[in-house]
Design a protein around this motif. Structure first.
Motif, PDB file in Angstrom:
ATOM      1  N   ALA A   1       0.817  -1.206   0.000  1.00 49.02           N
ATOM      2  CA  ALA A   1       0.000   0.000   0.000  1.00 49.02           C
ATOM      3  C   ALA A   1       0.855   1.261   0.000  1.00 49.02           C
ATOM      4  O   ALA A   1       0.474   2.280  -0.574  1.00 49.02           O
ATOM      5  CB  ALA A   1      -0.936  -0.003   1.201  1.00 49.02           C
ATOM      6  N   CYS A   2       2.012   1.198   0.597  1.00 49.81           N
ATOM      7  CA  CYS A   2       2.891   2.358   0.699  1.00 49.81           C
ATOM      8  C   CYS A   2       3.829   2.480  -0.504  1.00 49.81           C
ATOM      9  O   CYS A   2       4.572   3.431  -0.624  1.00 49.81           O
ATOM     10  CB  CYS A   2       3.697   2.247   1.987  1.00 49.81           C
ATOM     11  SG  CYS A   2       4.117   3.818   2.716  1.00 49.81           S
ATOM     12  N   GLY A   3       3.791   1.477  -1.384  1.00 48.46           N
ATOM     13  CA  GLY A   3       4.654   1.477  -2.556  1.00 48.46           C
ATOM     14  C   GLY A   3       5.672   0.357  -2.497  1.00 48.46           C
ATOM     15  O   GLY A   3       5.974  -0.163  -1.429  1.00 48.46           O
TER      16      GLY A   3
ATOM     17  N   ILE B   1       3.556  -0.903   6.249  1.00 47.03           N
ATOM     18  CA  ILE B   1       4.576  -0.353   7.142  1.00 47.03           C
ATOM     19  C   ILE B   1       5.612   0.499   6.414  1.00 47.03           C
ATOM     20  O   ILE B   1       6.548   0.976   7.026  1.00 47.03           O
ATOM     21  CB  ILE B   1       5.271  -1.473   7.935  1.00 47.03           C
ATOM     22  CG1 ILE B   1       5.936  -2.469   6.997  1.00 47.03           C
ATOM     23  CG2 ILE B   1       4.302  -2.157   8.864  1.00 47.03           C
ATOM     24  CD1 ILE B   1       6.795  -3.492   7.696  1.00 47.03           C
ATOM     25  N   CYS B   2       5.463   0.663   5.123  1.00 46.27           N
ATOM     26  CA  CYS B   2       6.339   1.529   4.337  1.00 46.27           C
ATOM     27  C   CYS B   2       7.819   1.162   4.457  1.00 46.27           C
ATOM     28  O   CYS B   2       8.672   2.001   4.698  1.00 46.27           O
ATOM     29  CB  CYS B   2       6.132   2.996   4.700  1.00 46.27           C
ATOM     30  SG  CYS B   2       4.456   3.568   4.412  1.00 46.27           S
TER      31      CYS B   2
END
Length: 138
Positions: free
Chosen positions: A69-71, A112-113
């Motif tokens: 989700a964060c990339g 958690i990126c």
């Protein structure tokens, strides 16, 4: 005053619980459809990559799989350049990435990126495998 504080805390707790419940109503149907489609695409990617037959590490490559989700990718899939249609595999990889990005967005997912570096792939006992201490594609 104590009753007012207690009511306020209970109300905040209820709001936080509803916001974190992944099974809550209002999640678009596209999220579950994309998940089912994504599973099929991942299975097709694994089938196309096959066992990753190799004779030397120079034949082995990795494919980024999915999207957090964060990339960035969720994992990496090892494959062999010999006997694998790289163009088709990369196309499926892009399709799966788009499906995961859509599912993440539709479901309001967070991550958690962290950066997941490409572990590389090596030829071990005649098949391509991810480099040491790296997460495999699920």
């Amino acid at each position: 005053m104590r009753k007012l504080i207690l009511i306020f805390l209970l109300a905040c707790s209820a709001c936080a619980t509803q916001a974190q419940d992944p099974g809550r109503k209002g999640v678009p149907a596209a999220a579950s459809g994309a998940a089912a489609s994504g599973t099929d695409t991942l299975a097709r990617m694994r089938a196309l990559a096959g066992g990753g037959a190799c004779t030397e590490s120079g034949q082995c490559r990795t494919l980024p799989v999915g999207a957090m989700a964060c990339g960035g990718p969720e994992a990496y899939l090892p494959y062999s350049m010999s006997g694998t249609d790289e163009k088709a595999l990369r196309a499926l990889g892009e399709q799966y990435k788009a499906e995961r990005e859509a599912a993440n967005k539709a479901g309001g997912m967070m991550s958690i990126c962290r950066h997941l570096p490409d572990p590389g792939a090596v030829c071990v006992s005649g098949s391509c495998q991810l480099g040491a201490s790296s997460p495999a594609a699920r």
